[in-house]
Enzyme design. Structure first.
Site, PDB file in Angstrom:
ATOM      1  N   CYS A 108       0.854  -1.197   0.000  1.00  0.00           N
ATOM      2  CA  CYS A 108       0.000   0.000   0.000  1.00  0.00           C
ATOM      3  C   CYS A 108       0.893   1.253   0.000  1.00  0.00           C
ATOM      4  O   CYS A 108       1.861   1.323   0.768  1.00  0.00           O
ATOM      5  CB  CYS A 108      -0.885  -0.011   1.237  1.00  0.00           C
ATOM      6  SG  CYS A 108      -1.857   1.491   1.365  1.00  0.00           S
ATOM      7  N   GLU A 138       3.108  -5.884   9.121  1.00  0.00           N
ATOM      8  CA  GLU A 138       3.403  -4.511   8.657  1.00  0.00           C
ATOM      9  C   GLU A 138       4.540  -3.906   9.469  1.00  0.00           C
ATOM     10  O   GLU A 138       5.464  -3.291   8.919  1.00  0.00           O
ATOM     11  CB  GLU A 138       2.156  -3.616   8.777  1.00  0.00           C
ATOM     12  CG  GLU A 138       2.431  -2.198   8.290  1.00  0.00           C
ATOM     13  CD  GLU A 138       1.342  -1.207   8.650  1.00  0.00           C
ATOM     14  OE1 GLU A 138       0.147  -1.541   8.576  1.00  0.00           O
ATOM     15  OE2 GLU A 138       1.699  -0.069   9.033  1.00  0.00           O
ATOM     16  N   SER A 276     -12.085  -6.828   5.203  1.00  0.00           N
ATOM     17  CA  SER A 276     -11.696  -7.951   4.346  1.00  0.00           C
ATOM     18  C   SER A 276     -12.904  -8.621   3.681  1.00  0.00           C
ATOM     19  O   SER A 276     -12.823  -9.757   3.239  1.00  0.00           O
ATOM     20  CB  SER A 276     -10.891  -8.962   5.160  1.00  0.00           C
ATOM     21  OG  SER A 276     -11.542  -9.224   6.369  1.00  0.00           O
TER      22      SER A 276
HETATM   23 FE1  F3S Z   1      -3.377   0.992   3.061  1.00  0.00          FE
HETATM   24 FE2  F3S Z   1      -4.817   2.089   4.893  1.00  0.00          FE
HETATM   25 FE3  F3S Z   1      -5.623  -0.081   3.785  1.00  0.00          FE
HETATM   26  S1  F3S Z   1      -2.651   1.848   4.911  1.00  0.00           S
HETATM   27  S2  F3S Z   1      -3.794  -1.166   3.243  1.00  0.00           S
HETATM   28  S3  F3S Z   1      -5.379   1.888   2.778  1.00  0.00           S
HETATM   29  S4  F3S Z   1      -5.852   0.447   5.925  1.00  0.00           S
END
Ligand code: F3S
Length: 293
Positions: A108, A138, A276
């Site tokens: 991301c 992460e 999700s």
């Molecule tokens: Fe990126 Fe925010 Fe989703 S950092 S992966 S858009 S929760």
């Protein structure tokens, strides 16, 4: 009766982008096969998303998951490895490239930004302090972009116990999904203790926006439907927020779980979904409610 789907329901920008990247790669390989050329196997570095249906669908299309670093080490063939939205340590890219694998980076951009910050700041000799969960992929990825020592704290209590050397320069970043309030508390404690710290608030607003919108929608709705995995903590949190505002809140995984009973006077049904939950499930639930009520 009105049915309103929250705009922020389901995948955040980064996850959506990562999942789409995998499907794109599948299409490209299919095209290559149709042209009679040599195709490459596709791997994801860890499951692309914590959603069984999506991972199963990808598996059916031939995508394999590298579950551990050893899985990568043991690869003996050429292939494409897709990095998921959480990102990975710098050393992972190096290893993949050394093995001759093609890396497709779906980190991301908000996470990538943190990698860039810590890489630059730590190379200038600053100590990196991460506010987040040290076991989360992460955070491990972020640590892997730092030169030198890093410290990770999870709560204000740990912030209070921190000690840095006099004149030591510290750069503080946060895991993207960390709680805003807790982050602020940590920063206040560290600043109060007089450390020379520059703070980069790297929390991503996707989760907060989803929660704020859910709260607002639930406060107007007569019935609220939250779609999410049973083990997904962000979905459960969404359910709790909605339940506080709307007594008739349903928490379902798929349409099969929905046994909807609408109060006679119901005028507004609100729908939201955890980070999700794939779009097709949200669509299924939405069109079912629109058709039948
Ligand atoms: Fe990126 Fe925010 Fe989703 S950092 S992966 S858009 S929760």
């Amino acid at each position: 009766m009105e049915v309103v789907l929250a705009k922020s329901a389901g995948f955040c920008f980064g996850v959506k982008r990562a999942v789409e990247t995998v499907y794109e790669q599948i299409r490209e390989q299919e095209k290559t096969a149709a042209e009679g050329k040599k195709t490459l196997p596709i791997y994801t570095y860890g499951p692309i998303i914590h959603n069984e249906q999506v991972v199963e669908d990808l598996a059916k299309k031939g995508v394999k998951v590298l579950e551990t670093p050893e899985d990568m080490e043991n690869l003996r063939e050429e292939g494409i490895v897709i990095i998921r939205s959480h990102g990975v340590e710098r050393s992972v890219y190096e290893k993949l490239q050394k093995k001759g694998l093609t890396v497709v980076d779906a980190t991301c951009p908000f996470v990538k930004k943190i990698h860039n910050i810590v890489e630059k700041e730590s190379s200038q000799g600053k100590k990196i302090l991460i506010v987040g969960n040290p076991t989360h992929p992460e955070v491990q990825g972020i640590m892997g972009w730092c030169d030198g020592e890093t410290v990770c704290i999870e709560d204000p209590e740990q912030a209070a116990k921190l000690t840095f050397k006099e004149n030591e320069e510290v750069c503080l970043v946060s895991q993207t999904t960390f709680n805003h309030k807790k982050f602020k508390e940590c920063v206040e404690i560290i600043k109060k203790n007089g450390y020379n710290t520059n703070v980069a608030d790297t929390i991503c607003n996707a989760t907060e926006e989803r929660q704020t919108e859910a709260r607002e929608l639930a406060s107007r709705a007569d019935v609220m439907i939250v779609i999410g995995g049973a083990h997904s903590s962000n979905s459960r949190k969404l359910y709790e927020i909605c339940r506080e505002q709307c007594e008739n809140t349903y928490f379902i995984q798929t349409l099969d779980d929905l046994h909807l009973e609408l109060p006679k006077a119901a005028r507004l049904v609100g729908i939201t979904a955890g980070a999700s939950t794939p779009n097709n499930i949200i669509e299924e639930v939405q069109s079912y409610v629109r058709r039948n009520f």
